[in-house]
Design a protein around this motif. Structure first.
Motif, PDB file in Angstrom:
ATOM      1  N   THR A 184     135.010  79.054 -47.713  1.00 55.24           N
ATOM      2  CA  THR A 184     133.697  78.397 -47.569  1.00 55.24           C
ATOM      3  C   THR A 184     133.373  77.554 -48.798  1.00 55.24           C
ATOM      4  OG1 THR A 184     132.951  80.274 -46.235  1.00 55.24           O
ATOM      5  CG2 THR A 184     131.255  78.782 -47.105  1.00 55.24           C
TER       6      THR A 184
ATOM      7  N   ARG B 122     138.669 100.224 -48.766  1.00 57.39           N
ATOM      8  CA  ARG B 122     137.785  99.064 -48.868  1.00 57.39           C
ATOM      9  C   ARG B 122     138.505  97.810 -49.336  1.00 57.39           C
ATOM     10  NH1 ARG B 122     133.306 101.200 -52.807  1.00 57.39           N
ATOM     11  NH2 ARG B 122     135.218 101.841 -53.861  1.00 57.39           N
TER      12      ARG B 122
ATOM     13  N   GLY C 263     138.762  95.038 -46.598  1.00 61.02           N
ATOM     14  CA  GLY C 263     137.485  94.369 -46.341  1.00 61.02           C
ATOM     15  C   GLY C 263     137.086  93.436 -47.469  1.00 61.02           C
ATOM     16  N   LEU C 264     137.309  93.941 -48.706  1.00 58.12           N
ATOM     17  CA  LEU C 264     136.985  93.081 -49.844  1.00 58.12           C
ATOM     18  C   LEU C 264     137.888  91.849 -49.882  1.00 58.12           C
ATOM     19  CD1 LEU C 264     136.452  95.800 -52.615  1.00 58.12           C
ATOM     20  CD2 LEU C 264     134.700  94.387 -51.514  1.00 58.12           C
ATOM     21  N   TYR C 265     139.155  92.030 -49.501  1.00 54.37           N
ATOM     22  CA  TYR C 265     140.070  90.884 -49.484  1.00 54.37           C
ATOM     23  C   TYR C 265     139.640  89.852 -48.448  1.00 54.37           C
ATOM     24  CZ  TYR C 265     144.289  88.166 -48.832  1.00 54.37           C
ATOM     25  OH  TYR C 265     145.180  87.128 -48.713  1.00 54.37           O
ATOM     26  N   ASP C 266     139.255  90.363 -47.245  1.00 52.89           N
ATOM     27  CA  ASP C 266     138.782  89.435 -46.201  1.00 52.89           C
ATOM     28  C   ASP C 266     137.518  88.708 -46.658  1.00 52.89           C
ATOM     29  OD1 ASP C 266     139.730  91.694 -43.520  1.00 52.89           O
ATOM     30  OD2 ASP C 266     140.906  90.182 -44.643  1.00 52.89           O
ATOM     31  N   TRP C 267     136.615  89.449 -47.298  1.00 52.89           N
ATOM     32  CA  TRP C 267     135.367  88.815 -47.772  1.00 52.89           C
ATOM     33  C   TRP C 267     135.662  87.755 -48.836  1.00 52.89           C
ATOM     34  CZ3 TRP C 267     133.411  89.018 -52.777  1.00 52.89           C
ATOM     35  CH2 TRP C 267     132.157  88.429 -52.954  1.00 52.89           C
ATOM     36  N   PHE C 268     136.592  88.077 -49.744  1.00 54.79           N
ATOM     37  CA  PHE C 268     136.935  87.117 -50.789  1.00 54.79           C
ATOM     38  C   PHE C 268     137.611  85.876 -50.215  1.00 54.79           C
ATOM     39  CE2 PHE C 268     137.825  85.709 -54.966  1.00 54.79           C
ATOM     40  CZ  PHE C 268     139.104  85.163 -54.948  1.00 54.79           C
ATOM     41  N   SER C 269     138.500  86.077 -49.241  1.00 50.02           N
ATOM     42  CA  SER C 269     139.185  84.917 -48.632  1.00 50.02           C
ATOM     43  C   SER C 269     138.194  84.012 -47.907  1.00 50.02           C
ATOM     44  CB  SER C 269     140.255  85.415 -47.656  1.00 50.02           C
ATOM     45  OG  SER C 269     141.210  86.200 -48.329  1.00 50.02           O
ATOM     46  N   THR C 270     137.257  84.641 -47.151  1.00 47.89           N
ATOM     47  CA  THR C 270     136.257  83.851 -46.422  1.00 47.89           C
ATOM     48  C   THR C 270     135.343  83.100 -47.384  1.00 47.89           C
ATOM     49  OG1 THR C 270     136.295  85.510 -44.663  1.00 47.89           O
ATOM     50  CG2 THR C 270     134.446  83.950 -44.674  1.00 47.89           C
ATOM     51  N   THR C 271     134.943  83.773 -48.460  1.00 46.30           N
ATOM     52  CA  THR C 271     134.062  83.123 -49.442  1.00 46.30           C
ATOM     53  C   THR C 271     134.781  81.949 -50.126  1.00 46.30           C
ATOM     54  OG1 THR C 271     132.999  85.239 -49.844  1.00 46.30           O
ATOM     55  CG2 THR C 271     132.609  83.502 -51.462  1.00 46.30           C
TER      56      THR C 271
END
Length: 361
Positions: A279, A265, A268-276
């Motif tokens: 933004t 995981r 996925g968490l890294y991608d979510w953190f980078s996108t957040t």
């Protein structure tokens, strides 16, 4: 002063008598006595002395014929003042000699002068009448002087208007001469046949229409250029953002490839953190945020297409804000906001207050 002519006429009118010779001798003796008295009187020679008197300071103004060649108004004024002073001195001397003569005659005379209260009263009345007349003349003179002072302003105003009109008239005459000269040059430069008024108007209308069409095309071209520039600017910004994101992703991939991740995981968490994070940066207009040292944080924002940089200094090993520096915003716009938030240790409030002031300008 007694003239000798009436006495001669008197003697001649009586010459028909028997004692004409005796009267003639008497008249001649009287004439001689009067001539001697006239020679002894100073007032008779005063006029000749005045005409032959040489004033101090104007010897160089004497003409060729010996007369004073006074032509300068200042010299004439000084001459008049000198004559007035001389006449006043002469009058004073006359009054002084007259008073001395009366005083001596009064003392030497055997008969005491008859001065009665009636005579004093008459003199007082005459003095009062003269004083009243003098006051009236002074009042009239003061009134005339006030009128002159009041009218002098209007005269000066009229003079200024006349001077302005004269200057305007001279300028207009010069412009008229220049226009005539320009017209003559145009006629020499453009001989016959010349354009008529109708042909010139038609040519002018055509040129106006052509200029309007060219102005419209130019405005459209400027709009297109502005639109393309804006698109290029937006695209360049997006490319830069994508490059930074790509660099971060490649770096993360290299790190992930070099290290073995036990939990699946993490990616996925890294991608979510980078996108957040991206933004959040886009929403708050945050361009960059990095730490210069252990206790220094530098934040760079984009406000109205300009960069606003805030440097936050903390007390080492604490979360206490020690100092804050702002660049890209004028100090008069910020005011005392930075010092107030530093004292309160309010970092988020400081950031939002500075950005609000920057966006308001």
């Amino acid at each position: 002063m007694i003239e000798p002519t009436p006495i001669i006429d008197l003697t001649t009118s009586r010459a028909a008598g028997t004692s004409s010779a005796t009267h003639l001798i008497t008249a001649k003796n009287l004439q001689a006595m009067l001539d001697d008295a006239r020679a002894g009187l100073r007032i008779v020679n005063a006029r000749a002395e005045l005409s032959t008197h040489i004033w101090d300071g104007i010897e160089e103004w004497v003409g060729e014929d010996g007369a004073l060649g006074l032509k300068d108004p200042k010299i004439v004024e000084s001459d008049v003042q000198a004559q007035i002073s001389f006449l006043r001195k002469l009058k004073f001397l006359y009054l002084e000699q007259n008073a001395k003569d009366k005083y001596v005659k009064t003392i030497v005379s055997d008969d005491a002068p008859l001065v009665t209260p009636a005579l004093n009263e008459e003199l007082r009345v005459q003095n009062e009448e003269k004083k009243t007349a003098l006051r009236e003349h002074k009042a009239k003179l003061a009134e005339r002087r006030d009128d002159l002072r009041a009218l002098s302003g209007f005269v000066e105003e009229d003079y200024k208007k006349a001077q302005a009109l004269t200057l305007q008239a001279s300028m207009l005459s010069q412009k008229i001469l220049d226009a005539h000269l320009s017209l003559t040059r145009l006629r020499q430069a453009h001989p016959h046949p010349r354009l008529t008024i109708t042909t010139a108007n038609q040519q002018l209308d055509g040129q106006v229409e052509e200029m309007q069409a060219l102005d419209t095309e130019l405005a459209d071209a400027h709009e297109k250029i502005a639109t393309v520039r804006e698109r290029i600017k937006v695209g360049t910004g997006q490319v830069e953002k994508l490059r930074s994101v790509r660099a971060e992703v490649e770096k993360a991939v290299e790190i992930g490839a070099g290290e073995r991740v036990e939990d699946g995981r993490v990616v996925g968490l890294y991608d979510w953190f980078s996108t957040t994070t991206s933004t959040h940066h886009a929403l708050v207009s945050l361009l960059s945020a990095h730490s210069e040292s252990d206790n220094e944080l530098r934040l760079t924002y984009c406000v109205h297409e300009r960069e606003v940089c805030m440097t936050l200094l903390f007390i080492p090993n604490t979360r206490r804000l020690a100092e804050a520096r702002v660049e890209g915003v004028e100090e008069r716009v910020i005011g005392d906001v930075v010092d107030a938030h530093v004292m309160e240790n309010d970092v988020s409030g400081l950031v939002w207050a500075v950005l609000a002031r920057a966006r308001a300008t």
